[in-house]
Design a protein around this motif. Structure first.
Motif, PDB file in Angstrom:
ATOM      1  N   ALA A  39       0.834  -1.195   0.000  1.00  0.00           N
ATOM      2  CA  ALA A  39       0.000   0.000   0.000  1.00  0.00           C
ATOM      3  C   ALA A  39       0.871   1.249   0.000  1.00  0.00           C
ATOM      4  O   ALA A  39       1.870   1.302   0.702  1.00  0.00           O
ATOM      5  N   ALA A  42       0.491   6.969   1.726  1.00  0.00           N
ATOM      6  CA  ALA A  42      -0.648   7.848   1.986  1.00  0.00           C
ATOM      7  C   ALA A  42      -1.895   7.071   2.403  1.00  0.00           C
ATOM      8  O   ALA A  42      -2.758   7.604   3.080  1.00  0.00           O
ATOM      9  N   THR A  43      -1.997   5.808   2.010  1.00  0.00           N
ATOM     10  CA  THR A  43      -3.196   5.037   2.332  1.00  0.00           C
ATOM     11  C   THR A  43      -3.002   4.105   3.520  1.00  0.00           C
ATOM     12  O   THR A  43      -3.944   3.421   3.907  1.00  0.00           O
ATOM     13  N   LYS A  44      -1.836   4.079   4.084  1.00  0.00           N
ATOM     14  CA  LYS A  44      -1.586   3.229   5.241  1.00  0.00           C
ATOM     15  C   LYS A  44      -2.219   3.832   6.486  1.00  0.00           C
ATOM     16  O   LYS A  44      -2.261   5.041   6.652  1.00  0.00           O
ATOM     17  N   THR A  45      -2.655   2.958   7.372  1.00  0.00           N
ATOM     18  CA  THR A  45      -3.188   3.416   8.651  1.00  0.00           C
ATOM     19  C   THR A  45      -2.035   3.829   9.542  1.00  0.00           C
ATOM     20  O   THR A  45      -0.865   3.502   9.277  1.00  0.00           O
TER      21      THR A  45
END
Length: 179
Positions: A39, A42-45
């Protein structure tokens, strides 16, 4: 009103400082232990980014210390303690954040005490695992570890690689990794 906000914000600020210190403390394992992340950043938690940071710290320390195959079992235990501590701390902060809006002042203070206790427990586990590893290090590796841990600010922005920050004194950095 300002005074009330300051009093309410203090436990939160201290908690965040403790979390930052705890997360910094987790440092080091072989590159093969890094999870394969596909991922984009920017889209990682937050938890995924934190796990990546811990793995980077583990890899960096593993390299700097020059861990040998003979030391791998002690190293693996230390690295796993860092991972476990980061996971437990992250879960505790997430749970606290979810409950925060419904908590009264007494519950907020108790939750902060629980976080502080978790931090202390995590440090004990990490310290124990490190003592076992340290005993297995060569004199040269011990010197490297001594230098790294003595000069590593745990509760300072420079510990996360922020530019423009000054290192902390040796007395404040002697504990090295936290959680």
């Amino acid at each position: 009103m300002k005074n009330l906000i300051r009093k309410a914000a203090l436990p939160l600020a201290l908690s965040l400082a403790m979390f930052a210190g705890a997360s910094i403390a987790q440092s080091t394992a072989p590159a093969s232990a890094m999870p394969a992340s596909t991922a984009p950043a920017a889209t990682k938690t937050h938890a995924q980014r934190r796990a990546d940071e811990v793995e980077q710290q583990i890899t960096s320390l593993h390299t700097k210390l020059g861990i040998t195959d003979a030391q791998s079992s002690q190293w693996d235990a230390y690295a796993q303690a860092m991972r476990d501590n980061a996971q437990k701390t992250g879960e505790a902060f997430k749970e606290r954040a979810q409950k925060m809006s419904a908590m009264n002042a007494d519950e907020v203070m108790k939750s902060y005490a629980e976080l502080a206790q978790l931090h202390a427990d995590n440090m004990q586990k990490l310290s124990s695992a490190f003592s076992t590893l340290y005993a297995a290090l060569s004199p040269e590796q011990k010197q490297t570890a001594d230098d790294l841990f003595r000069n590593r600010p745990m509760h300072h922005p420079s510990a996360r690689g922020h530019k423009g920050s000054k290192p902390a004194s040796a007395s404040s950095t002697a504990s090295a990794p936290s959680t």
